[in-house]
Design a protein around this motif. Structure first.
Motif, PDB file in Angstrom:
ATOM      1  N   ILE A 221       0.828  -1.213   0.000  1.00  0.00           N
ATOM      2  CA  ILE A 221       0.000   0.000   0.000  1.00  0.00           C
ATOM      3  C   ILE A 221       0.855   1.253   0.000  1.00  0.00           C
ATOM      4  CG2 ILE A 221      -1.631   1.352   1.391  1.00  0.00           C
ATOM      5  CD1 ILE A 221      -2.970  -1.274   2.180  1.00  0.00           C
ATOM      6  N   ASP A 222       1.940   1.270   0.787  1.00  0.00           N
ATOM      7  CA  ASP A 222       2.740   2.496   0.857  1.00  0.00           C
ATOM      8  C   ASP A 222       3.536   2.759  -0.414  1.00  0.00           C
ATOM      9  OD1 ASP A 222       4.533   0.448   1.204  1.00  0.00           O
ATOM     10  OD2 ASP A 222       5.591   1.365   2.884  1.00  0.00           O
ATOM     11  N   HIS A 223       3.625   1.776  -1.299  1.00  0.00           N
ATOM     12  CA  HIS A 223       4.252   2.005  -2.604  1.00  0.00           C
ATOM     13  C   HIS A 223       3.280   2.679  -3.559  1.00  0.00           C
ATOM     14  CE1 HIS A 223       7.661  -1.257  -2.396  1.00  0.00           C
ATOM     15  NE2 HIS A 223       7.590  -0.517  -1.294  1.00  0.00           N
ATOM     16  N   LEU A 224       2.024   2.255  -3.529  1.00  0.00           N
ATOM     17  CA  LEU A 224       1.041   2.742  -4.492  1.00  0.00           C
ATOM     18  C   LEU A 224       0.271   3.959  -3.991  1.00  0.00           C
ATOM     19  CD1 LEU A 224       1.720  -0.058  -5.703  1.00  0.00           C
ATOM     20  CD2 LEU A 224      -0.677  -0.249  -6.378  1.00  0.00           C
ATOM     21  N   CYS A 225       0.270   4.187  -2.675  1.00  0.00           N
ATOM     22  CA  CYS A 225      -0.527   5.268  -2.093  1.00  0.00           C
ATOM     23  C   CYS A 225       0.343   6.172  -1.215  1.00  0.00           C
ATOM     24  CB  CYS A 225      -1.652   4.697  -1.231  1.00  0.00           C
ATOM     25  SG  CYS A 225      -2.755   3.571  -2.093  1.00  0.00           S
ATOM     26  N   ASP A 226      -0.143   7.412  -1.028  1.00  0.00           N
ATOM     27  CA  ASP A 226       0.548   8.319  -0.119  1.00  0.00           C
ATOM     28  C   ASP A 226       0.043   8.115   1.308  1.00  0.00           C
ATOM     29  OD1 ASP A 226      -1.921   9.618   0.105  1.00  0.00           O
ATOM     30  OD2 ASP A 226      -1.357  11.263  -1.225  1.00  0.00           O
ATOM     31  N   GLY A 227       0.447   8.984   2.215  1.00  0.00           N
ATOM     32  CA  GLY A 227       0.073   8.834   3.620  1.00  0.00           C
ATOM     33  C   GLY A 227      -1.399   8.995   3.892  1.00  0.00           C
ATOM     34  N   GLN A 228      -2.151   9.611   2.964  1.00  0.00           N
ATOM     35  CA  GLN A 228      -3.605   9.773   3.095  1.00  0.00           C
ATOM     36  C   GLN A 228      -4.365   8.711   2.299  1.00  0.00           C
ATOM     37  OE1 GLN A 228      -1.581  12.775   2.653  1.00  0.00           O
ATOM     38  NE2 GLN A 228      -1.699  12.648   4.902  1.00  0.00           N
ATOM     39  N   LEU A 229      -3.671   7.633   1.908  1.00  0.00           N
ATOM     40  CA  LEU A 229      -4.265   6.535   1.137  1.00  0.00           C
ATOM     41  C   LEU A 229      -4.856   7.012  -0.190  1.00  0.00           C
ATOM     42  CD1 LEU A 229      -5.961   4.288   3.859  1.00  0.00           C
ATOM     43  CD2 LEU A 229      -3.698   4.062   2.806  1.00  0.00           C
ATOM     44  N   ARG A 230      -4.158   7.951  -0.794  1.00  0.00           N
ATOM     45  CA  ARG A 230      -4.519   8.384  -2.143  1.00  0.00           C
ATOM     46  C   ARG A 230      -3.530   7.767  -3.118  1.00  0.00           C
ATOM     47  NH1 ARG A 230      -4.604  14.693  -0.530  1.00  0.00           N
ATOM     48  NH2 ARG A 230      -2.482  13.999  -0.052  1.00  0.00           N
ATOM     49  N   PHE A 231      -4.065   7.221  -4.206  1.00  0.00           N
ATOM     50  CA  PHE A 231      -3.189   6.592  -5.181  1.00  0.00           C
ATOM     51  C   PHE A 231      -2.247   7.626  -5.793  1.00  0.00           C
ATOM     52  CE2 PHE A 231      -6.683   3.495  -5.138  1.00  0.00           C
ATOM     53  CZ  PHE A 231      -5.943   2.332  -4.960  1.00  0.00           C
ATOM     54  N   ARG A 232      -1.021   7.219  -6.007  1.00  0.00           N
ATOM     55  CA  ARG A 232      -0.021   8.129  -6.564  1.00  0.00           C
ATOM     56  C   ARG A 232      -0.348   8.378  -8.042  1.00  0.00           C
ATOM     57  NH1 ARG A 232       3.774   8.486  -2.587  1.00  0.00           N
ATOM     58  NH2 ARG A 232       3.931   6.677  -1.169  1.00  0.00           N
ATOM     59  N   PRO A 233      -0.573   9.649  -8.416  1.00  0.00           N
ATOM     60  CA  PRO A 233      -1.000   9.960  -9.794  1.00  0.00           C
ATOM     61  C   PRO A 233      -0.051   9.427 -10.859  1.00  0.00           C
ATOM     62  CG  PRO A 233      -1.311  11.862  -8.372  1.00  0.00           C
ATOM     63  CD  PRO A 233      -0.549  10.860  -7.564  1.00  0.00           C
ATOM     64  N   ALA A 234       1.239   9.443 -10.591  1.00  0.00           N
ATOM     65  CA  ALA A 234       2.198   8.981 -11.602  1.00  0.00           C
ATOM     66  C   ALA A 234       2.002   7.498 -11.900  1.00  0.00           C
ATOM     67  CB  ALA A 234       3.629   9.231 -11.120  1.00  0.00           C
ATOM     68  N   LEU A 235       1.677   6.709 -10.882  1.00  0.00           N
ATOM     69  CA  LEU A 235       1.453   5.280 -11.096  1.00  0.00           C
ATOM     70  C   LEU A 235       0.143   5.037 -11.841  1.00  0.00           C
ATOM     71  CD1 LEU A 235       2.686   3.775  -7.705  1.00  0.00           C
ATOM     72  CD2 LEU A 235       3.868   3.785  -9.913  1.00  0.00           C
TER      73      LEU A 235
END
Length: 254
Positions: A221-235
């Motif tokens: 999860i911490d690879h695909l999402c930030d600290g607010q559990l939002r998916f990383r836009p670049a991915l």
């Protein structure tokens, strides 16, 4: 209400014509049989050939029904062809994202992994090809449900088992999630299938825009999402670009 579309009626008439008799006819014969101008008949035949509904004999130049007509009942691109067309794109996505990549397709009413690229970090991993995924709890499953009304109705008619505390188990909530997938053009799951794991998936389209499968990255999860559990836009963008590239290879996107 708008009336019938003449070009579609003519295309249907051509297919019926080719299904009769010897099954091989020249463009002049087809035009004469249907009362069409030869250029009009040729244009329709070329379009039907482009989507695989008719084939042209390279020697005689005559047309006959294509293999894709036989596949209409299945409704989806063959899983083996999907895999073979997507291998290079999947490898590139894994290398770019640093995560594992899975491609899934509807097979016999279930969501099956048809290709899997390991995460490129030399860690111990288990091959997932052939795995049947819970459609309601995975990003790949949500993408395929969002664009297949019959499959979605079948899933909603049954139980939605809780696989983790984050799994969607309420049918109205699943319906809202699928609506959002169609709006956004991609799907995600955060710990819904396996605790600690997240996925991002996007649709793969074949000729005519039909969704034939989906491609996804999966990782912690911490690879695909930030600290607010939002998916990383670049991915998200990387997955969508990979899906669009495979779709172009299949003739499903421009």
């Amino acid at each position: 209400m708008p009336g019938p579309i003449q070009s579609i009626e003519r295309a249907a008439a051509m297919l019926r014509l080719l299904a009769r008799g010897s099954g091989r006819m020249g463009v002049g014969e087809i035009a004469a049989a249907l009362g069409l101008a030869k250029p009009t008949a040729h244009g329709i035949l070329r379009t039907l050939q482009g989507v695989g509904f008719v084939d042209q004999d390279p020697v005689s130049g005559k047309y006959q029904l294509g293999a894709a007509i036989q596949e209409l009942g299945a409704g989806h691109l063959d899983a083996n062809e999907l895999r073979s067309r997507a291998i290079n794109r999947a490898d590139a996505l894994a290398a770019r994202s640093g995560e594992s990549v899975r491609i899934a397709a509807p097979v016999d009413g279930e969501i099956q992994v048809v290709h899997h690229v390991f995460r490129p970090d030399n860690s111990e991993q288990e091959l997932a090809v052939g795995e049947i995924l819970p459609a309601h709890a995975t990003a790949l499953g949500k993408v395929l449900l969002a664009y297949d009304a019959e499959l979605a109705a079948t899933v909603r008619a049954g139980d939605l088992p809780a696989l983790t505390h984050r799994t969607i188990i309420a049918k109205p909530a699943l319906g809202r999630a699928l609506t959002e997938v169609r709006r956004a053009g991609w799907a995600g799951d955060i710990g819904e299938y396996r605790s600690g794991e997240a996925s991002i998936a996007a649709p793969i389209r074949a000729r005519g825009g039909l969704v034939a499968g989906a491609i996804a990255i999966t990782g912690p999860i911490d690879h695909l999402c930030d600290g607010q559990l939002r998916f990383r836009p670049a991915l998200v963008e990387q997955v969508r670009n990979a899906a669009q590239a495979v779709s172009r290879d299949l003739g499903g996107a421009q």
